[in-house]
Design a protein around this motif. Structure first.
Motif, mmCIF file in Angstrom:
data_model
loop_
_atom_site.group_PDB
_atom_site.id
_atom_site.type_symbol
_atom_site.label_atom_id
_atom_site.label_comp_id
_atom_site.label_asym_id
_atom_site.label_seq_id
_atom_site.Cartn_x
_atom_site.Cartn_y
_atom_site.Cartn_z
ATOM 1 N N ARG A 717 -10.613 -17.588 -50.363
ATOM 2 C CA ARG A 717 -9.557 -16.654 -49.969
ATOM 3 C C ARG A 717 -9.746 -16.327 -48.485
ATOM 4 O O ARG A 717 -10.852 -16.046 -48.048
ATOM 5 C CB ARG A 717 -9.636 -15.391 -50.816
ATOM 6 N N GLY A 718 -8.683 -16.374 -47.730
ATOM 7 C CA GLY A 718 -8.757 -16.242 -46.275
ATOM 8 C C GLY A 718 -8.577 -17.568 -45.572
ATOM 9 O O GLY A 718 -8.372 -17.624 -44.360
ATOM 10 N N ASN A 719 -8.628 -18.652 -46.350
ATOM 11 C CA ASN A 719 -8.438 -19.998 -45.812
ATOM 12 C C ASN A 719 -7.126 -20.580 -46.334
ATOM 13 O O ASN A 719 -7.044 -21.765 -46.673
ATOM 14 C CB ASN A 719 -9.616 -20.895 -46.202
ATOM 15 N N GLU A 720 -6.094 -19.741 -46.362
ATOM 16 C CA GLU A 720 -4.812 -20.162 -46.923
ATOM 17 C C GLU A 720 -4.159 -21.284 -46.129
ATOM 18 O O GLU A 720 -3.346 -22.035 -46.666
ATOM 19 C CB GLU A 720 -3.860 -18.961 -47.007
ATOM 20 N N ASN A 721 -4.485 -21.406 -44.844
ATOM 21 C CA ASN A 721 -3.922 -22.502 -44.047
ATOM 22 C C ASN A 721 -4.776 -23.760 -44.106
ATOM 23 O O ASN A 721 -4.451 -24.767 -43.454
ATOM 24 C CB ASN A 721 -3.741 -22.065 -42.590
ATOM 25 N N ASN A 722 -5.879 -23.693 -44.877
ATOM 26 C CA ASN A 722 -6.770 -24.841 -45.098
ATOM 27 C C ASN A 722 -7.387 -25.339 -43.795
ATOM 28 O O ASN A 722 -7.830 -26.501 -43.718
ATOM 29 C CB ASN A 722 -6.030 -26.007 -45.767
ATOM 30 N N GLY A 723 -7.447 -24.500 -42.754
ATOM 31 C CA GLY A 723 -7.869 -24.965 -41.444
ATOM 32 C C GLY A 723 -9.201 -24.442 -40.958
ATOM 33 O O GLY A 723 -9.605 -24.738 -39.830
ATOM 34 N N HIS A 724 -9.929 -23.685 -41.769
ATOM 35 C CA HIS A 724 -11.182 -23.090 -41.311
ATOM 36 C C HIS A 724 -12.276 -24.133 -41.124
ATOM 37 O O HIS A 724 -12.488 -25.000 -41.979
ATOM 38 C CB HIS A 724 -11.651 -22.039 -42.323
ATOM 39 N N GLN A 725 -12.970 -24.041 -39.976
ATOM 40 C CA GLN A 725 -14.126 -24.881 -39.690
ATOM 41 C C GLN A 725 -15.204 -24.009 -39.061
ATOM 42 O O GLN A 725 -14.976 -23.400 -38.018
ATOM 43 C CB GLN A 725 -13.761 -26.026 -38.737
ATOM 44 N N PRO A 726 -16.386 -23.906 -39.664
ATOM 45 C CA PRO A 726 -17.429 -23.031 -39.109
ATOM 46 C C PRO A 726 -17.945 -23.575 -37.778
ATOM 47 O O PRO A 726 -18.004 -24.792 -37.564
ATOM 48 C CB PRO A 726 -18.519 -23.076 -40.184
ATOM 49 N N ASP A 727 -18.317 -22.626 -36.870
ATOM 50 C CA ASP A 727 -18.899 -23.039 -35.590
ATOM 51 C C ASP A 727 -20.361 -22.629 -35.459
ATOM 52 O O ASP A 727 -21.001 -22.912 -34.457
ATOM 53 C CB ASP A 727 -18.087 -22.481 -34.420
ATOM 54 N N GLY A 728 -20.915 -21.936 -36.459
ATOM 55 C CA GLY A 728 -22.316 -21.549 -36.445
ATOM 56 C C GLY A 728 -22.625 -20.302 -35.654
ATOM 57 O O GLY A 728 -23.759 -19.813 -35.683
ATOM 58 N N THR A 729 -21.647 -19.764 -34.931
ATOM 59 C CA THR A 729 -21.866 -18.557 -34.128
ATOM 60 C C THR A 729 -20.935 -17.434 -34.566
ATOM 61 O O THR A 729 -21.375 -16.385 -35.040
ATOM 62 C CB THR A 729 -21.643 -18.857 -32.632
#
Length: 824
Positions: A717-729
């Motif tokens: 939930r919160g990734n409704e646009n399916n576009g999240h990519q972690p950056d580690g920071t």
């Protein structure tokens, strides 16, 4: 409230009810009784059924757990973190105990709707497992099951003394200091009377920190019948205390699977329900039935939470004014200078001082204690007529009836500010979200109070006609008209206040359905169905629907411009048949589209949000099933491929998402929004679900059984646009939960004719898994210390927060054993 359901052709469980592949029909209504006369047709949908013995043999804790273990297209999200408070999803539609969750399944017990008036929520802990005689899961948007039947309807029938005579006592001990006592007694006499009673006392500490459950359930039924009339009066009571400490941040979960983010998260449910149901056979072709019920539900919640508004604030070193206020109040020991995140991992002095000054405690206190009170009284009555005869020389069954439900609800919510302790509990201070003592947030009085009274009424008329065109061809036409009025009255703000919840709304619709079944051979049946159903916006959605008064659930609600009803249109088609011996198979496809779905949408100005009608969403899938008997072995399998997508564009809150507009503009970690595009997948809904189950009679007195539940990963939930990519920071975690497979085994050994030994091992291989995920700001570092302004910044540019992935962890290996004694 009154419904018509057609009998299942296949059971999802190898030992569930087995029916012939010949046409059959059953009425499941306010008085869920068998249809009269000869069976006419099969249902144009893959219905799943189970009996009490299937529930008992599965080792499931409650009804939701049983559905997760054995029913096709069902999975659970353990967002609350308590085994009695699971979100149960079927085909991507949910029945949840959590307010604000979009509800898409209707649930009935003996014809009484279990979806509560306020929010349509379903409290699974109020349905006693031991009282279940049978259950039927009807797929699709069948209008005859009334409002909220978007993805399906669950109908539960309870036991009575005539079908379940005798007395038994069962005790259970197991992992997490689980202990339970359960009893049953039923009987009947030659004067037409029958009686049944069951009770359950259940306690356990829970496998996570500070997560106990205390469940107390009682169910009784008194019946009378003669050759033409049947009456049943039942009483159900529950008084439960549940603690579910919810999601945990990924790095803290890696340190300790049993840890909790903040505590406590307590829910107390107290419910009493009376239901009088009756039927009368006028003649061999005409049946009258009806019921009247009353239900009283009281729910209170007590939750300790992090105050997200403090995460970008200076919360460590008390200012000169703070120190003066502390000294004047007699405090000592506060730091004069130099307090910071490295030497003060759990700050409290600024919170106390700001509360003393009534300045900005809502921004300087890092803890919140949220309290809620919900009282609901629900009353309803219904009646239906079932006629079986000939129409134009063809066999025909007609069911028609009407129902009325009325509810009064009272919902109050408040918050108290406080500071976070090292054990993750909250110590409250004398500052509340009352618009006065909580000071200001960004120049506005801090007021999170809700005090809402509501009156909800629903009238309905329905009819269904099944015509046997040929012996192997059957057509069903049905429809239901509902009209619902919702009257909200704000007990804090006057009707002329822009923040008022007061409003009157009415929603009406006629929902149709058509079904066709054809059996070209005795061992093969085909079906096709189309249905429509709707749900009216709930009081909580209407109370948070004004873009000019955005809110954050569950802390506040604001004014109520009218929302439209959600309308679902479902197509079903498939085949089912029988192989050599007792093996049964089914294969089907479905497509369900929601129009005017209701979603929580971001407000661009404030970062808060509101409920809004959202274009279209779609859920479509493929279902395959196989079950049957091979000698001493009963086995079965269910597979589902599910594609759940948004079909309209929208802008929603995406602060935890690395692809939000603020991050793209070069300001990661700040509040931002994301854009949903048609075709984006809906979070928390897996693409694939596989269930395997088997039972083997080792000897006449010894039976072993096992289940496998395999679920593919799903988006957070919160990734409704399916576009999240972690950056580690700035953004931690993948924005999805991984797939998992869980193995459960159990056994039943009959020591003597009266004494049985039971055993169950859940999650045999002690698999670490999560059933759901959510993106959000974290207030802790990797060591578990609270930290505000974790990434620096300035007042001009803002203070970015560290966003992370939170998970709903599944339970580790658990073992329990039980003894069951059956009296004469």
């Amino acid at each position: 409230m009154i419904t018509l359901a057609l009998v299942a052709t296949f059971s999802p469980h190898a030992n569930a009810q087995q029916e012939k592949i010949l046409p059959a029909v059953q009425v499941v209504g306010s008085t869920p009784l068998p249809g009269i006369g000869q069976p006419l047709n099969e249902v144009a949908a893959p219905v799943q059924t189970a009996k009490s013995r299937d529930v008992e043999r599965s080792g499931a804790l409650d009804l939701g757990d049983f559905m997760n273990r054995t029913l096709g297209s069902v999975h659970v999200n353990e967002m609350q973190g308590n085994p009695f408070q699971m979100d149960v999803s079927y085909r991507g539609y949910t029945a949840s105990p959590l307010l604000g969750t979009p509800q898409g399944l209707s649930v009935y017990v003996d014809g009484v709707r279990m979806n509560q008036p306020f929010g349509d929520v379903v409290s699974w802990d109020l349905i006693p497992r031991a009282a279940i005689s049978s259950m039927t899961l009807m797929p699709g948007s069948n209008p005859l099951f009334g409002l909220n039947t978007l993805g399906g309807a669950l109908s539960v029938q309870t036991k009575d003394g005539r079908s379940n005579p005798g007395t038994s006592l069962q005790t259970t001990l197991g992992s997490n200091v689980r202990r339970a006592v359960e009893f049953e007694h039923g009987g009947f006499n030659d004067k037409g009377l029958d009686w049944y009673v069951t009770g359950n006392l259940f306690k356990e500490n829970g496998w996570r920190e500070d997560s106990p459950s205390d469940v107390r359930q009682l169910f009784t039924k008194l019946g009378w019948h003669d050759s033409a009339t049947d009456l049943k009066l039942s009483l159900s009571h529950a008084d439960n205390q549940l603690t579910g400490n919810g999601l945990q941040e990924q790095s803290l979960l890696a340190l300790d699977r049993a840890s909790v983010y903040t505590l406590p998260d307590q829910t107390n449910n107290r419910s009493t329900m009376l239901n009088l149901a009756g039927s009368h056979s006028v003649n061999d072709n005409l049946l009258l039935s009806g019921n009247v019920y009353y239900r009283d539900i009281k729910t209170s919640t007590y939750n300790g939470d992090i105050n997200d508004d403090a995460l970008d604030q200076s919360v460590y070193q008390p200012s000169a004014a703070d120190r003066a206020a502390l000294a004047a109040a007699g405090y000592s020991g506060y730091p004069v200078s130099g307090a910071n995140a490295s030497n003060t991992p759990f700050p409290s002095w600024r919170c106390i001082a700001q509360a003393l000054q009534n300045d900005e405690p809502a921004e300087k206190c890092n803890g919140l204690i949220n309290r809620g009170q919900n009282s609901q009284q629900n009353f309803g009555l219904s009646g239906q007529l079932t006629w079986l005869g000939d129409l134009a020389g063809k066999r025909n069954q007609l069911v028609t009836g009407a129902g009325y439900d009325a509810s009064r609800v009272r919902f109050a919510q408040s918050s108290q500010l406080g500071y976070l302790n090292p054990d993750r509990s909250i110590t409250g201070v004398s500052a509340f979200g009352d618009g006065v003592s909580g000071g200001n947030v960004d120049g506005e009085p801090y007021d999170t109070r809700v005090n809402l009274a509501g009156h909800i009424q629903t009238w309905s008329l329905f009819a269904s006609d099944t015509l046997s065109i040929q012996d192997n061809l059957h057509l069903t036409l049905s429809g239901r008209y509902n009209t619902t009025s919702i009257k909200n009255r704000d007990q804090i703000h006057g009707a002329s206040d822009s923040a008022s919840l007061t409003g009157d709304n009415r929603f009406s619709r006629l929902n149709p359905a058509i079904g066709l079944t054809y059996s070209p051979a005795k061992t093969l049946n085909t079906y096709f169905g189309y249905s429509e159903s709707s749900r009216a916006p709930t009081a909580i959605e209407l109370g948070c629907a004004n873009p000019d008064q955005p809110c954050k659930l569950p802390n506040a609600m604001a004014g109520d411009p009218p929302l439209k009803q959600v309308v679902t249109r479902t197509f079903e088609a498939g085949l089912r048949g029988r192989l050599a011996g007792n093996l049964r198979w089914n294969a089907g496809v479905f497509s369900a589209e929601n129009q005017n779905d209701i979603l929580f949408v971001a407000d661009n100005q404030t970062g808060y949000g509101y409920f809004k009608n959202f274009g279209k969403t779609r859920r479509r899938g493929l279902e395959l099933g196989l079950s049957g008997e091979l000698g001493k072995l009963n086995l079965g399998a269910q597979y589902t491929w599910l594609d759940a997508t948004y079909q309209s564009a929208e802008i929603i809150n995406g602060s935890g998402n690395s692809s939000n507009d603020a991050a793209i503009a070069g300001n990661p970690g700040l509040d931002g929004t994301i854009g949903i595009r048609p075709g984006d997948r809906i979070p928390l809904i897996p693409r694939q679900i596989l269930k395997l189950f088997a039972s083997y009679a080792v000897s006449p007195s010894f039976t072993l059984n096992g289940t496998v539940v395999a679920v593919s990963g799903s988006l957070a939930r919160g990734n409704e646009n399916n576009g999240h990519q972690p950056d580690g920071t700035y953004y931690l975690g993948p924005g999805r939960s991984a797939g998992y497979a869980i193995f459960n085994v159990g056994g039943n050994y009959r020591v003597t004719r009266r004494l049985q030994l039971l055993a169950q091992v859940n999650n045999v291989f002690d698999r670490q898994y999560s059933t759901a995920a959510q993106l959000g700001a974290t207030g802790f570092d990797a060591n578990g210390n609270f930290v505000a302004r974790p990434l620096g910044g300035s007042g001009a540019d803002g203070y970015p927060l560290r966003q992370s992935t939170f998970y709903a962890p599944g339970a580790p290996r658990q073992v329990w054993v039980g003894l069951r004694y059956v009296f004469d």
